[in-house]
Motif scaffolding. Structure first.
Motif, PDB file in Angstrom:
ATOM      1  N   HIS A 139       0.852  -1.199   0.000  1.00 54.15           N
ATOM      2  CA  HIS A 139       0.000   0.000   0.000  1.00 54.15           C
ATOM      3  C   HIS A 139       0.890   1.253   0.000  1.00 54.15           C
ATOM      4  CE1 HIS A 139      -3.152  -2.838   1.035  1.00 54.15           C
ATOM      5  NE2 HIS A 139      -2.517  -3.166   2.157  1.00 54.15           N
ATOM      6  N   PRO A 140       1.702   1.462  -1.044  1.00 58.29           N
ATOM      7  CA  PRO A 140       2.650   2.585  -1.050  1.00 58.29           C
ATOM      8  C   PRO A 140       1.972   3.945  -0.913  1.00 58.29           C
ATOM      9  CG  PRO A 140       2.451   1.604  -3.243  1.00 58.29           C
ATOM     10  CD  PRO A 140       1.765   0.679  -2.293  1.00 58.29           C
ATOM     11  N   GLN A 141       0.684   4.021  -1.225  1.00 61.89           N
ATOM     12  CA  GLN A 141      -0.032   5.287  -1.073  1.00 61.89           C
ATOM     13  C   GLN A 141      -0.099   5.718   0.391  1.00 61.89           C
ATOM     14  OE1 GLN A 141      -1.278   2.343  -1.909  1.00 61.89           O
ATOM     15  NE2 GLN A 141      -3.443   2.075  -1.371  1.00 61.89           N
ATOM     16  N   CYS A 142       0.182   4.790   1.294  1.00 67.75           N
ATOM     17  CA  CYS A 142       0.140   5.107   2.729  1.00 67.75           C
ATOM     18  C   CYS A 142       1.417   5.807   3.204  1.00 67.75           C
ATOM     19  CB  CYS A 142      -0.075   3.837   3.545  1.00 67.75           C
ATOM     20  SG  CYS A 142      -1.725   3.111   3.344  1.00 67.75           S
ATOM     21  N   ASP A 143       2.509   5.667   2.453  1.00 68.81           N
ATOM     22  CA  ASP A 143       3.796   6.218   2.898  1.00 68.81           C
ATOM     23  C   ASP A 143       3.695   7.719   3.180  1.00 68.81           C
ATOM     24  OD1 ASP A 143       4.478   3.647   2.187  1.00 68.81           O
ATOM     25  OD2 ASP A 143       6.190   4.219   0.940  1.00 68.81           O
ATOM     26  N   ASP A 144       3.189   8.473   2.210  1.00 68.67           N
ATOM     27  CA  ASP A 144       3.137   9.925   2.352  1.00 68.67           C
ATOM     28  C   ASP A 144       2.114  10.364   3.397  1.00 68.67           C
ATOM     29  OD1 ASP A 144       5.133  10.349   0.507  1.00 68.67           O
ATOM     30  OD2 ASP A 144       3.775  10.688  -1.177  1.00 68.67           O
ATOM     31  N   ILE A 145       1.079   9.560   3.598  1.00 71.31           N
ATOM     32  CA  ILE A 145       0.087   9.895   4.631  1.00 71.31           C
ATOM     33  C   ILE A 145       0.754   9.890   6.008  1.00 71.31           C
ATOM     34  CG2 ILE A 145      -2.048   9.151   5.770  1.00 71.31           C
ATOM     35  CD1 ILE A 145      -2.943   7.977   3.083  1.00 71.31           C
ATOM     36  N   VAL A 146       1.565   8.868   6.262  1.00 71.54           N
ATOM     37  CA  VAL A 146       2.260   8.775   7.552  1.00 71.54           C
ATOM     38  C   VAL A 146       3.251   9.921   7.711  1.00 71.54           C
ATOM     39  CG1 VAL A 146       3.833   7.385   8.951  1.00 71.54           C
ATOM     40  CG2 VAL A 146       1.968   6.281   7.693  1.00 71.54           C
ATOM     41  N   ARG A 147       4.044  10.186   6.668  1.00 70.02           N
ATOM     42  CA  ARG A 147       5.038  11.264   6.751  1.00 70.02           C
ATOM     43  C   ARG A 147       4.349  12.603   6.994  1.00 70.02           C
ATOM     44  NH1 ARG A 147      10.079  10.083   5.540  1.00 70.02           N
ATOM     45  NH2 ARG A 147      10.542  12.289   5.174  1.00 70.02           N
ATOM     46  N   HIS A 148       3.225  12.838   6.315  1.00 69.60           N
ATOM     47  CA  HIS A 148       2.504  14.102   6.489  1.00 69.60           C
ATOM     48  C   HIS A 148       1.998  14.244   7.925  1.00 69.60           C
ATOM     49  CE1 HIS A 148      -0.026  17.528   5.534  1.00 69.60           C
ATOM     50  NE2 HIS A 148      -1.073  16.892   6.022  1.00 69.60           N
ATOM     51  N   GLU A 149       1.438  13.181   8.466  1.00 67.23           N
ATOM     52  CA  GLU A 149       0.898  13.248   9.823  1.00 67.23           C
ATOM     53  C   GLU A 149       1.990  13.503  10.852  1.00 67.23           C
ATOM     54  OE1 GLU A 149      -1.662  13.331  12.981  1.00 67.23           O
ATOM     55  OE2 GLU A 149      -2.219  13.254  10.857  1.00 67.23           O
ATOM     56  N   PHE A 150       3.125  12.828  10.703  1.00 72.03           N
ATOM     57  CA  PHE A 150       4.174  12.925  11.714  1.00 72.03           C
ATOM     58  C   PHE A 150       5.084  14.134  11.542  1.00 72.03           C
ATOM     59  CE2 PHE A 150       3.628   8.217  12.532  1.00 72.03           C
ATOM     60  CZ  PHE A 150       3.161   8.393  13.830  1.00 72.03           C
ATOM     61  N   LEU A 151       5.257  14.623  10.317  1.00 70.65           N
ATOM     62  CA  LEU A 151       6.258  15.658  10.077  1.00 70.65           C
ATOM     63  C   LEU A 151       5.685  17.037   9.811  1.00 70.65           C
ATOM     64  CD1 LEU A 151       8.757  13.637   7.838  1.00 70.65           C
ATOM     65  CD2 LEU A 151       8.657  13.814  10.329  1.00 70.65           C
ATOM     66  N   ASP A 152       4.454  17.127   9.351  1.00 70.47           N
ATOM     67  CA  ASP A 152       3.855  18.428   9.065  1.00 70.47           C
ATOM     68  C   ASP A 152       3.686  19.212  10.372  1.00 70.47           C
ATOM     69  OD1 ASP A 152       2.066  20.573   8.535  1.00 70.47           O
ATOM     70  OD2 ASP A 152       1.246  19.505   6.818  1.00 70.47           O
ATOM     71  N   PRO A 153       4.233  20.444  10.431  1.00 68.08           N
ATOM     72  CA  PRO A 153       4.106  21.228  11.673  1.00 68.08           C
ATOM     73  C   PRO A 153       2.669  21.561  12.034  1.00 68.08           C
ATOM     74  CG  PRO A 153       5.012  22.553   9.880  1.00 68.08           C
ATOM     75  CD  PRO A 153       5.016  21.135   9.413  1.00 68.08           C
ATOM     76  N   ASN A 154       1.747  21.454  11.072  1.00 70.30           N
ATOM     77  CA  ASN A 154       0.338  21.681  11.372  1.00 70.30           C
ATOM     78  C   ASN A 154      -0.347  20.415  11.876  1.00 70.30           C
ATOM     79  OD1 ASN A 154       0.286  24.443  10.532  1.00 70.30           O
ATOM     80  ND2 ASN A 154       0.364  23.724   8.403  1.00 70.30           N
ATOM     81  N   LYS A 155       0.401  19.315  11.900  1.00 71.99           N
ATOM     82  CA  LYS A 155      -0.099  18.050  12.428  1.00 71.99           C
ATOM     83  C   LYS A 155       0.687  17.721  13.701  1.00 71.99           C
ATOM     84  CE  LYS A 155      -3.093  16.811   9.146  1.00 71.99           C
ATOM     85  NZ  LYS A 155      -4.474  16.362   9.372  1.00 71.99           N
TER      86      LYS A 155
END
Length: 298
Positions: free
Chosen positions: A151-167
């Motif tokens: 499910h490679p589409q999940c990779d960026d979802i995790v990175r966005h959640e953990f690394l985005d300063p708004n998250k």
């Protein structure tokens, strides 16, 4: 600074839900330790930022004596309770100040997913002081980020959640960039201070990003070097709940749903998954860095 210094870490959950390291990892470290010197001693193994002693317990069969250090009383208490028959000495001490140890007294220093909490320059200096001339420093760990094979589409979802300063990105206590960069900062400091035999292995290849041109590039490992953490969606959720950013979010917003639960639900939707107990093929981002003290110490 070890993880347990922060109140958002729950020692019992950390002990129960954190992944264990590969059973072969200690053997690989010792093979490196004795590669050029088969007689290199294994009298004293020191696990710095030991937390609940997860890796310290793996060292016991291979060393005459094992010492684990941390600055958290609660982590060390949990480590002692989990030790069982393992004869490990636990000492409350910071990584940058190991004054209870004599100069050149330690054979192998390990840091298991803890070096990002340290002052890197001060820790490297202290490690140099306490290591024997034939000693080995092994820094390794995982970032909590992963590549979802199916499910490679999940990779960026995790990175966005953990690394985005708004998250969750703004809630990490410190040093997350050091882990995500595969301990590159330590690699640079060790090179500057003329440590020898430096090996830095990163897995998987997708975790090697933004590496500057270097005479000593990281090795792209073909298989996991630190852990084989087999997970379901539920196990992944439980693991992420032990991270500092998620724990801090829960403390700040106790009436909100746990962000790890929200994230896993979003991932399952993106993957078209319905079974939270489905086994997943996941490649966790991880690094193993090993080296010996500078020759000037010999």
């Amino acid at each position: 600074m070890a993880t347990g210094d922060h109140p958002q870490y729950k020692a019992t959950a950390y002990q129960a839900k954190r992944p264990r390291y590969k059973s072969s990892l200690v053997g690989n470290i010792l093979a490196y330790h004795q590669h050029n010197n088969p007689a290199a001693a294994t009298e004293l193994g020191l696990d710095v930022a030991t937390g609940t002693g997860i890796f310290a317990r793996q060292l016991v069969p291979h060393f005459t004596k094992v010492v684990g250090t941390d600055i958290s009383k609660s982590m060390l208490q949990t480590a002692r309770e989990a030790a069982g028959d393992n004869p490990i000495e636990y000492v409350e001490a910071s990584s940058e100040n190991l004054m209870f140890l004599n100069d050149r007294s330690v054979d192998v220093i390990t840091v298991a997913t803890g070096a990002h909490w340290f002052n890197p320059d001060k820790f490297v200096r202290e490690a140099r002081r306490v290591l024997k001339p034939s000693g080995t420093l092994a820094i390794f760990g995982y970032s909590g980020l992963a590549h979802f094979v199916d499910h490679p589409q999940c990779d960026d979802i995790v990175r966005h959640e953990f690394l985005d300063p708004n998250k969750l990105g703004k809630l990490w206590s410190q040093g997350l960039d050091i882990v995500i960069d595969g301990y590159r900062r330590y690699h640079e400091i060790l090179l500057q201070n003329k440590w020898i035999g430096i090996q830095r292995s990163i897995y998987p290849g997708t975790a090697i990003r933004g590496e500057p041109s270097s005479e000593y590039p990281p090795i792209c490992a073909q298989e996991p070097v630190v852990m084989n953490f087999e997970v379901t969606w539920r196990i992944m959720e439980d693991f992420w709940k032990t991270t500092s950013a998620v724990s801090r979010h829960v403390d700040m917003f106790p009436d909100r749903e746990n962000p790890a639960t929200v994230l896993v639900r979003e991932l399952m939707a993106a993957a078209g998954a319905s079974d939270i107990n489905e086994m997943l093929r996941v490649q966790w981002e991880e690094t193993l860095l090993m080296c010996h003290p500078p020759r000037s110490d010999m």
